[in-house]
Design an enzyme around this catalytic site. Structure first.
Site, PDB file in Angstrom:
ATOM      1  N   HIS A  10       0.817  -1.213   0.000  1.00 33.79           N
ATOM      2  CA  HIS A  10       0.000   0.000   0.000  1.00 33.79           C
ATOM      3  C   HIS A  10       0.851   1.264   0.000  1.00 33.79           C
ATOM      4  O   HIS A  10       0.334   2.360  -0.176  1.00 33.79           O
ATOM      5  CB  HIS A  10      -0.917   0.013   1.238  1.00 33.79           C
ATOM      6  CG  HIS A  10      -2.086  -0.902   1.114  1.00 33.79           C
ATOM      7  ND1 HIS A  10      -1.967  -2.269   1.075  1.00 33.79           N
ATOM      8  CD2 HIS A  10      -3.419  -0.651   0.994  1.00 33.79           C
ATOM      9  CE1 HIS A  10      -3.169  -2.821   0.955  1.00 33.79           C
ATOM     10  NE2 HIS A  10      -4.056  -1.867   0.907  1.00 33.79           N
ATOM     11  N   SER A  11       2.141   1.118   0.200  1.00 27.83           N
ATOM     12  CA  SER A  11       3.046   2.266   0.262  1.00 27.83           C
ATOM     13  C   SER A  11       4.204   2.057  -0.709  1.00 27.83           C
ATOM     14  O   SER A  11       4.849   1.006  -0.680  1.00 27.83           O
ATOM     15  CB  SER A  11       3.588   2.433   1.686  1.00 27.83           C
ATOM     16  OG  SER A  11       4.710   3.295   1.707  1.00 27.83           O
TER      17      SER A  11
END
Length: 221
Positions: A10-11
């Protein structure tokens, strides 16, 4: 042909950082990061995952993910591939699993073995029945750690990754030799004597592999 790894997070910073860490231990393995959304926010991007898979095409591919929706994004990307069966998704913690997978790929393991290496990171050994007597190992050895840093992340990853590709059950001072986490928990410093016991078809090869790593100081000073 070396298996390639795809990191879905997600990052973008987490994906890039995990890939950079694993690359330090497996310099010949291609690790592709697909983190964050297309506009730099926290989230996952189907387009980024598809681009990474297209770049990895033609090789065995194993995907590692962080949170649940990253798995959904990865699985959605597989539906667009002409041969989705050529890509495997590992059920493993991102950082530890990625390191173990990368080291296994570095040794030439195939995609199934690389996936198994990632998933073995937190796999508890099956409990032995109470009435079962412990069988003597088929191969064993004792080796003294000679590298200055002892059993830190890099040696543990090399051991776990290499052993995961062999048909052998291996313990090192009682720890599961295929578990990077258990090996690091030994906190074995320079001069520690490692007692290696192995059983299975590749027992002798496993002990020889360990002997070579330890004698060479895992390639470290």
């Amino acid at each position: 042909m070396t298996v390639r790894l795809v990191v879905v997070s997600h990052s973008d910073k987490i994906a890039d950082g995990a890939a950079e860490l694993a690359a330090q231990m497996a310099p010949d393995v291609v690790i592709l990061a697909a983190g964050g959304t297309d506009d730099g926010r926290i989230g996952t991007s189907l387009e980024k995952v598809m681009a990474a898979l297209e770049e990895a095409a033609g090789h065995g591919v194993v995907i590692l993910t962080d949170l649940g929706s990253a798995v959904m994004t990865a699985e959605a990307a597989l539906e667009f591939l002409p041969d989705p069966g050529s890509v495997l998704v590992a059920d493993a913690p991102l950082v530890e699993g990625l390191v173990a997978a990368a080291v296994a790929a570095q040794t030439g393991a195939d995609a199934q073995a690389v996936k198994a290496a990632a998933e073995s990171v937190y796999r508890p050994p099956p409990p032995a029945p109470a009435h079962e007597h412990r069988q003597p190992p088929e191969a064993s050895g004792e080796f003294e750690l000679v590298n200055e840093a002892g059993m830190h992340a890099r040696p543990a990853a090399k051991i776990a990754g290499g052993l995961s590709a062999l048909e052998a059950e291996v313990t090192i001072n009682g720890a599961d030799g295929a578990s990077m986490t258990e090996l690091m928990m030994l906190a074995a410093g320079k001069g520690t004597l490692l007692r290696v016991e192995a059983s299975g078809p590749d027992a002798a090869r496993a002990v020889e592999y360990l002997a070579g790593l330890v004698k060479d100081g895992f390639g470290e000073p």
